[in-house]
Motif scaffolding. Sequence first.
Motif, short mmCIF file in Angstrom:
data_model
loop_
_atom_site.label_atom_id
_atom_site.label_comp_id
_atom_site.label_asym_id
_atom_site.label_seq_id
_atom_site.Cartn_x
_atom_site.Cartn_y
_atom_site.Cartn_z
N ILE A 73 -6.80 7.85 4.78
CA ILE A 73 -5.75 7.16 4.02
C ILE A 73 -5.29 8.00 2.83
CG2 ILE A 73 -5.33 5.23 2.46
CD1 ILE A 73 -6.48 3.36 4.28
N PHE A 76 -2.59 10.47 3.66
CA PHE A 76 -1.40 9.74 3.96
C PHE A 76 -0.64 9.40 2.68
CE2 PHE A 76 0.44 5.89 6.06
CZ PHE A 76 0.98 6.59 7.11
N ASN A 77 -1.43 9.19 1.64
CA ASN A 77 -0.89 8.68 0.39
C ASN A 77 -0.36 9.78 -0.53
OD1 ASN A 77 -0.32 6.64 -1.40
ND2 ASN A 77 -2.37 6.61 -2.32
N VAL A 83 4.44 7.87 2.66
CA VAL A 83 3.60 6.67 2.78
C VAL A 83 4.48 5.42 2.78
CG1 VAL A 83 3.06 6.37 0.33
CG2 VAL A 83 1.43 5.59 2.05
N ALA A 87 3.52 3.20 5.91
CA ALA A 87 2.41 2.26 5.62
C ALA A 87 2.58 0.93 6.33
CB ALA A 87 2.29 2.06 4.10
N LYS A 88 3.83 0.51 6.49
CA LYS A 88 4.09 -0.83 7.05
C LYS A 88 3.79 -0.93 8.54
CE LYS A 88 7.60 -2.44 3.80
NZ LYS A 88 8.36 -1.24 3.38
N GLU A 89 3.58 0.21 9.19
CA GLU A 89 3.35 0.14 10.64
C GLU A 89 2.10 0.93 11.05
OE1 GLU A 89 7.35 1.38 11.51
OE2 GLU A 89 6.77 3.49 11.65
N ALA A 90 1.15 1.00 10.11
CA ALA A 90 -0.04 1.81 10.35
C ALA A 90 -1.16 1.02 11.02
CB ALA A 90 -0.54 2.38 9.02
N ALA A 91 -1.71 1.56 12.10
CA ALA A 91 -2.90 0.97 12.72
C ALA A 91 -4.12 1.54 11.99
CB ALA A 91 -2.94 1.30 14.20
N VAL A 118 -6.25 6.02 9.33
CA VAL A 118 -5.03 5.55 9.97
C VAL A 118 -4.85 6.33 11.27
CG1 VAL A 118 -2.52 5.52 9.74
CG2 VAL A 118 -3.95 4.97 7.78
N VAL B 93 -10.09 -0.79 15.48
CA VAL B 93 -8.85 -1.01 14.74
C VAL B 93 -8.77 -2.49 14.40
CG1 VAL B 93 -6.32 -0.95 14.83
CG2 VAL B 93 -7.67 0.86 15.93
N HIS B 95 -6.64 -3.68 11.51
CA HIS B 95 -5.43 -4.02 10.74
C HIS B 95 -4.24 -3.21 11.24
CE1 HIS B 95 -8.70 -5.33 8.12
NE2 HIS B 95 -7.83 -6.08 7.44
N TYR B 96 -3.03 -3.77 11.05
CA TYR B 96 -1.85 -3.05 11.51
C TYR B 96 -0.88 -2.72 10.38
CZ TYR B 96 0.05 -7.81 11.63
OH TYR B 96 0.44 -9.09 11.31
N ARG B 97 -1.38 -2.72 9.16
CA ARG B 97 -0.51 -2.40 8.02
C ARG B 97 -1.36 -1.98 6.84
NH1 ARG B 97 3.05 -7.13 7.82
NH2 ARG B 97 1.63 -8.05 6.32
N LEU B 98 -0.81 -1.07 6.03
CA LEU B 98 -1.47 -0.70 4.78
C LEU B 98 -0.69 -1.33 3.63
CD1 LEU B 98 -2.05 3.12 5.35
CD2 LEU B 98 -3.80 1.33 5.37
N LYS B 99 -1.39 -1.54 2.52
CA LYS B 99 -0.72 -2.11 1.36
C LYS B 99 -1.34 -1.51 0.10
CE LYS B 99 0.62 -6.62 -0.46
NZ LYS B 99 0.34 -8.06 -0.41
N LEU B 105 -4.24 2.38 -1.88
CA LEU B 105 -3.70 2.07 -0.57
C LEU B 105 -4.84 1.58 0.33
CD1 LEU B 105 -0.88 2.36 0.78
CD2 LEU B 105 -1.70 4.51 1.75
#
Lengths: 478, 478
Positions: A73, A76-77, A83, A87-91, A118, B93, B95-99, B105
């Motif tokens: 992660i 990625f950040n 990011v 980020a909104k579509e990351a598994a 991720v 796996v 989760h399907y999103r990061l926040k 993150l």
Amino acid sequence: MKTAITPTRTENFSEWYQNLIVAADLAENAPVRGCMTIKPYGWAIWELMREQMDKRIKAAGVQNANFPLLIPIAYFNREAEHVAGFAKEAAVVTHYRLKMIDGKLQPDPDAELTEPYVIRPTSETIIGEAMSRWVQSWRDLPMKLNQWVNVMRWEMRPRMFLRTSEFNWQEGHNVFATHEDANADAKKMHKMYADYMRDVLAAPVIAGEKTPEERFAGADHTYTVEQIMQDGKALQAGTSHDLGQHFAKSFNIQYLGTDGKLQYAWTTSWGTSTRMMGGLFMIHSDDDGLVLPPAVAPYQIVIIPIVREENTDALNKYAEDLGEKLRELDLRVLVDTTDMRAPDKMWKWIKRGVPLRVEIGAREMENNSVTITRRDLGKESKQTVSVDELLKTAPDLMKQMQREMYERALARQQSQIHDVATLADLEQELERGTTGFFRIKYDLTLNAEFDGLIEKYKISRRCLDANDPSFVYVAKSY
Amino acid sequence: MKTAITPTRTENFSEWYQNLIVAADLAENAPVRGCMTIKPYGWAIWELMREQMDKRIKAAGVQNANFPLLIPIAYFNREAEHVAGFAKEAAVVTHYRLKMIDGKLQPDPDAELTEPYVIRPTSETIIGEAMSRWVQSWRDLPMKLNQWVNVMRWEMRPRMFLRTSEFNWQEGHNVFATHEDANADAKKMHKMYADYMRDVLAAPVIAGEKTPEERFAGADHTYTVEQIMQDGKALQAGTSHDLGQHFAKSFNIQYLGTDGKLQYAWTTSWGTSTRMMGGLFMIHSDDDGLVLPPAVAPYQIVIIPIVREENTDALNKYAEDLGEKLRELDLRVLVDTTDMRAPDKMWKWIKRGVPLRVEIGAREMENNSVTITRRDLGKESKQTVSVDELLKTAPDLMKQMQREMYERALARQQSQIHDVATLADLEQELERGTTGFFRIKYDLTLNAEFDGLIEKYKISRRCLDANDPSFVYVAKSY
């Protein structure tokens, strides 16, 4: 007229597309949300597409390599726009073990990763980190790498081939000493994509630069190849990005110049995916099924012996012999000697888009002739020719079909581009249901009114006109 | 004598192997636990290996396809032995999103999957589910599918190529109407692997059946190809499994027989991976680096012009011309005209294992001759031959080197197999440091004492002797 696929394209394009995929046995939805299984016939097409793209990639001086599926992660950040884009579509992988708890198999709480990973949505970050170590001096540049891998972007509205959570692609990542070199190379790979689609997929493209609003997350310039589907909607079939120094700075890709000074490099990335298959299918196919250009057809010719009980063995053998002779001409040939009825075989291979169908019955065998039908032209093209004639002309016929499929697709594309002078004109065209690309002054699309049209008609800016970048193409898209 | 790799194989085989990988620029550890990045030179070897394996797979009537990366936990859980075998190393796996939460993150708690997914460690389950729908009647059988993909098994003691959390492989999955057919095909693919390793990798194998203790999780029979590394340790290089009806019953793969009755099918699976590369490297390489068999060498011949300032252009051009002529013979040739010093070039390509080195200096150019050195035989093989001679003999020389490398590896393998009569004899050999495979009565290894030896000497049963299954091979292994 009865068609093999119902509904037809004009009746309901979207349903036609779904049914086409089933009828041609290309793929199916997987039991994993948003993912697909590509069946053998579909995958054979992809293998041919990949092989020919890979040759062009290598001819451009690029080397293939293989980077990990998982990305920390933290990597990625490091690049803020990147990011934000992904980020909104990351598994996210959070555990490395399963455990049976209360009779249910679940992630083992004792095996939680302190730093989750991720699944790569794209690999700029992990490849950028490697390049920061691999690039030391100007002698190492340019460095050009590519990988053919699967990536994952969690997809809420999946559509087979066009938009799936997991997809297969190639992603190229190049590093250069100067911005000029990087930008020129981004354009070179962009042109490579356009040429490939023309020559291999028989698919015309509109090639141009994305407007700033539509750029890749972390790019200075994004060059795109857009295709127009038969329903007039756009498909973004490939992109090539000039990433400036965004990733070089985030990942510390520096090199010692000829002047002895340490400086940041300039990077590009460029990608095409199985999405191209969706474009291939939606550009060429018809109401009877798939129509494949010979360059990517798993079988370029199918031979169907029309047997009767008394001549089955002889006719099948005759067909096999002819198949062997055609294969010696470097053609991909299937001789269908299965025990299906001849009309069923015929429809099976029509639906699967085999470019040339060769039928042989008792009379043909006797006369040393065959009846051939081109898939792209349909039954009007049906004719009887001598076996010698077929053997003499088949390789050229494949080239001719490839060329003519491109020309027809190009003519259709040109008929689907409309010039509009004002936003009001654009709205009028959309309102009356005109489909295709609309060419309009770019600055008009920066007006607040345009946002209203985007919302109302689900359109978007596809790319700037390469001949006059003060114009932009606007369309609905997949 | 100074060697390019230190320590040498005899000094410290494990460190030698790590340093070999660096020296030949094959791969490096990735910043993801247990994973590796395969660098361009390493990946080029894999592409050649894959291409030649893929041809054999297709020749066996198998079709490639592509199944999803993620597997629903519930699928995974349907076959009891299978889940027991893989649950402990499953990447999950969730989760399907990061926040961004508190400036960090992380997985978005609102995007937790109700049913987590496992990254495939192998695909019997997800392919089994598809086959349950694709197989309907005896007409659909046999169905033979393969995919070239990445898989993941969380690895606590990773070692490059041999044991990594993510690895690339091919996994074949076949379905048959009868157990007889399935078992025969599992053996056929097992033989295909052994033949491939002999002909392409120049690697001899010990091919046999695994004992029940060492079978694949969910198999009735596991057939393995075992290789002996230069340090005497075993490497399991490929396996082919007769899965009986385990997966057919768990996934309901049934077909309508010719008798009109619905019955369970019989399945097999068979796989080889990038692990074979580790075997390739540890079987052939020496203290100066990699030694590659011509069949999988990215460059079979490297031409090194030994230039001086006054003849640089002429000599480089002469070398390029010769390279072109060799390429016309279908050889993979690199002409190294970079500006490194000639001895540095020489050592670079020695370390990377290029089968034949061709040096050309001013005198050679004048005489139309070249100095050639075989990588597998080293400097003793150095000789000057005419250019004509080289062009005439090079293709055959490649075949000869391929054959001789196999013969040498086979002789070494044979010298590393030891018959032992009793467990006491076995312990004595292990105690005195004898390396290699030990052939012993299988039933002896079922005694409780043998468990003690397993523990003490980290040995395991590799496979039954194919010629006499009352004997088993026992060895330390990777």
